[in-house]
Design a protein around this motif. Structure first.
Motif, PDB file in Angstrom:
ATOM      1  N   ASP A   1     -23.063 -87.305   2.728  1.00 21.32           N
ATOM      2  CA  ASP A   1     -23.841 -88.506   2.424  1.00 21.32           C
ATOM      3  C   ASP A   1     -23.899 -88.737   0.922  1.00 21.32           C
ATOM      4  O   ASP A   1     -23.728 -89.867   0.435  1.00 21.32           O
ATOM      5  N   SER A   2     -24.146 -87.668   0.171  1.00 20.74           N
ATOM      6  CA  SER A   2     -24.240 -87.777  -1.281  1.00 20.74           C
ATOM      7  C   SER A   2     -22.885 -88.097  -1.901  1.00 20.74           C
ATOM      8  O   SER A   2     -22.798 -88.895  -2.843  1.00 20.74           O
TER       9      SER A   2
ATOM     10  N   GLY B   1     -20.610 -89.821  -0.526  1.00 12.85           N
ATOM     11  CA  GLY B   1     -20.371 -91.226  -0.237  1.00 12.85           C
ATOM     12  C   GLY B   1     -20.994 -92.159  -1.262  1.00 12.85           C
ATOM     13  O   GLY B   1     -20.490 -93.254  -1.516  1.00 12.85           O
TER      14      GLY B   1
ATOM     15  N   THR C   1     -23.299 -82.238   6.064  1.00 12.71           N
ATOM     16  CA  THR C   1     -23.554 -83.650   6.328  1.00 12.71           C
ATOM     17  C   THR C   1     -24.310 -84.296   5.178  1.00 12.71           C
ATOM     18  O   THR C   1     -23.979 -85.401   4.727  1.00 12.71           O
ATOM     19  N   VAL C   2     -25.345 -83.600   4.684  1.00 12.49           N
ATOM     20  CA  VAL C   2     -26.100 -84.126   3.546  1.00 12.49           C
ATOM     21  C   VAL C   2     -25.200 -84.258   2.327  1.00 12.49           C
ATOM     22  O   VAL C   2     -25.264 -85.250   1.584  1.00 12.49           O
TER      23      VAL C   2
ATOM     24  N   ALA D   1     -15.477 -86.960   6.675  1.00 12.31           N
ATOM     25  CA  ALA D   1     -16.508 -87.326   7.651  1.00 12.31           C
ATOM     26  C   ALA D   1     -16.031 -87.064   9.083  1.00 12.31           C
ATOM     27  O   ALA D   1     -16.798 -86.566   9.925  1.00 12.31           O
TER      28      ALA D   1
ATOM     29  N   ALA E   1     -25.243 -93.531   6.114  1.00  8.54           N
ATOM     30  CA  ALA E   1     -25.637 -92.427   5.241  1.00  8.54           C
ATOM     31  C   ALA E   1     -27.138 -92.188   5.246  1.00  8.54           C
ATOM     32  O   ALA E   1     -27.612 -91.238   4.608  1.00  8.54           O
TER      33      ALA E   1
ATOM     34  N   MET F   1     -19.343 -93.588   9.886  1.00 10.12           N
ATOM     35  CA  MET F   1     -19.009 -93.457   8.472  1.00 10.12           C
ATOM     36  C   MET F   1     -17.504 -93.275   8.274  1.00 10.12           C
ATOM     37  O   MET F   1     -16.907 -93.881   7.377  1.00 10.12           O
TER      38      MET F   1
ATOM     39  N   THR G   1     -29.023 -90.686   7.024  1.00 13.85           N
ATOM     40  CA  THR G   1     -29.305 -89.587   7.952  1.00 13.85           C
ATOM     41  C   THR G   1     -30.057 -88.449   7.280  1.00 13.85           C
ATOM     42  O   THR G   1     -30.271 -87.409   7.885  1.00 13.85           O
ATOM     43  N   TYR G   2     -30.467 -88.652   6.021  1.00 14.18           N
ATOM     44  CA  TYR G   2     -31.166 -87.593   5.297  1.00 14.18           C
ATOM     45  C   TYR G   2     -32.452 -87.207   6.029  1.00 14.18           C
ATOM     46  O   TYR G   2     -32.761 -86.014   6.166  1.00 14.18           O
TER      47      TYR G   2
ATOM     48  N   LEU H   1     -21.832 -90.050  11.667  1.00 17.12           N
ATOM     49  CA  LEU H   1     -20.637 -89.519  11.020  1.00 17.12           C
ATOM     50  C   LEU H   1     -19.379 -90.246  11.481  1.00 17.12           C
ATOM     51  O   LEU H   1     -18.483 -90.541  10.677  1.00 17.12           O
TER      52      LEU H   1
ATOM     53  N   GLN I   1     -29.838 -97.935   2.795  1.00 16.38           N
ATOM     54  CA  GLN I   1     -30.477 -96.637   2.953  1.00 16.38           C
ATOM     55  C   GLN I   1     -31.989 -96.787   3.034  1.00 16.38           C
ATOM     56  O   GLN I   1     -32.653 -96.130   3.844  1.00 16.38           O
TER      57      GLN I   1
END
Length: 411
Positions: free
Chosen positions: A17-18, A20, A13-14, A172, A112, A85, A114-115, A82, A58
């Motif tokens: 995000d990156s 994206g 998931t991380v 995603a 995104a 996204m 969600t970090y 997710l 973000q």
């Protein structure tokens, strides 16, 4: 076994995000010209706006998403993000208006964010002695995604400017399905707390700066460093297209090469450098080399030499971790969390401003009728900013009057 699968899901998931963040970079020049009908210089301004909007969302939504996970649990927040996204990337894949693309980047930036929830999940499932290692894995996953994003975007763009978005949507959606299967809830009902907008306010982090004694200068240095360093993702694709005639494939490949070199440098060179030179000198040497690197990219006219110089520019990346270590070592143990929150806020502002500043400079020096043609002007500006950061680092510090010392001030 279940925790291992959950950790895999968190790391993926991380990474998504990156990805994206970077998947749009290689296709940005062609995409912006396609939907705006403008020339490359004017299209770069729209590209900067889209990048800034992503970073701004973000910054604004990170604390909100984190607080929502404290109230409703980590699992639903991450799965919903997710799904949103995936739907958002699908919308962007068919968007024919720059305004719809802008809306899409706003939603993507929020989804995104969600970090913080990912980090909280790792803290929930990890034993105290394993948290540092697992947080390191999160950092590695983010770095891998930063490398993969431009590379995937460049490869997918060979089939069209919208294919990268369809690719991101599919990844995603598949990860959401994976999480629905393997991700248990990590936050028990007895540990949840009511949602509070006051605690979710990102601007509260800036008020904390004044409560960190002796770190104002270091935070200013970190801001300048972030603002300058972000010129790479902000204008590199436009610069490569204008200066070297690169297409999306070469833009993506060059960004991926830089990302790979950065992962190697930060994974294997930072520790020995700080051990030999210490954090302050490592930061100074790294930023001095960064200043030279920006000057080189400001005047280089050969695509071959721009690529060949990539490892040198990446070595300068030792400065960032050294700065973070320097500030952490100057902060009391009971303020480490506060420091990291302020650092995140300062870096988010730098990351948000950089695309608009750097693309505006690129436009001013490449637009039709520009008084002076210089595609590398954003990198020359970054060199000036980095030089200012070096001067701030080495300039003698002003000490408090001895009659009124701060109780927590470092010697």
């Amino acid at each position: 076994m279940q925790n291992r699968l959950a950790l895999v899901f968190i790391l993926v998931t991380v990474m998504i995000d990156s990805i994206g963040i970077g998947i749009i970079f290689p296709v940005m020049p062609d995409l912006m010209r396609e939907v705006t009908g403008a020339d490359l210089a004017s299209a770069s301004l729209w590209g900067g706006l889209l990048a800034t909007s992503f970073a701004a969302m973000q910054f604004l939504c990170g604390p909100i998403v984190g607080n929502l996970s404290d109230r409703y649990g980590r699992r639903p927040v991450m799965l919903i993000a997710l799904v949103v996204m995936a739907l958002d990337y699908a919308i962007m894949a068919v968007a024919q208006s720059v305004w719809l693309l802008l809306l899409g980047r706003l939603i993507a930036g929020a989804a995104a964010a969600t970090y913080a929830t990912a980090a909280a999940y790792v803290a929930d499932i990890s034993a105290p002695e394993a948290r540092a290692k697992n947080f390191g894995l999160i950092g590695a996953a983010f770095g891998a995604g930063f490398v993969a994003g431009p590379l995937v975007g460049g490869i997918a763009a060979e089939w069209g400017t919208r294919v990268p978005f369809w690719t991101a949507a599919a990844v995603a959606a598949l990860n959401a399905a994976f999480g629905l299967w393997v991700l248990p809830e990590s936050l028990g009902a007895d540990k949840r707390r009511p949602f509070s907008l006051a605690r979710a306010n990102p601007f509260a982090a800036f008020r904390a700066i004044g409560r960190l004694p002796g770190l104002g200068r270091m935070l200013a240095i970190m801001f300048l460093y972030t603002l300058a360093f972000q010129s790479y993702p902000s204008v590199w694709a436009f610069f490569g297209t204008e200066r070297f005639g690169w297409d999306a494939w070469w833009n993506g490949l060059s960004l991926a090469a830089f990302g790979i070199c950065m992962v190697v440098v930060q994974g294997f060179l930072v520790a020995p450098a700080t051990r030999v030179f210490g954090e302050r000198r490592t930061a100074g040497y790294g930023m001095a080399l960064e200043t030279f690197s920006f000057g080189f990219y400001g005047i280089v006219t050969s695509g071959f030499w721009a690529l060949a110089f990539t490892p040198v520019a990446a070595i300068a990346g030792i400065a960032g971790p050294a700065l973070s270590g320097l500030m952490a070592n100057a902060t009391p143990d009971d303020q480490q969390g506060e420091l990291q929150g302020v650092l995140a806020a300062v870096q988010a502002v730098g990351m948000g401003l950089a695309p608009m500043v750097m693309t505006s400079v690129f436009w001013a020096f490449t637009r039709p009728g520009a008084s002076h043609y210089q595609p590398g002007a954003p990198f020359l500006l970054s060199g000036v900013l980095m030089a200012a950061a070096v001067i701030l680092l080495v300039a003698p510090a002003r000490h408090r009057h001895p009659a009124t010392p701060h109780p927590q001030e470092m010697p």
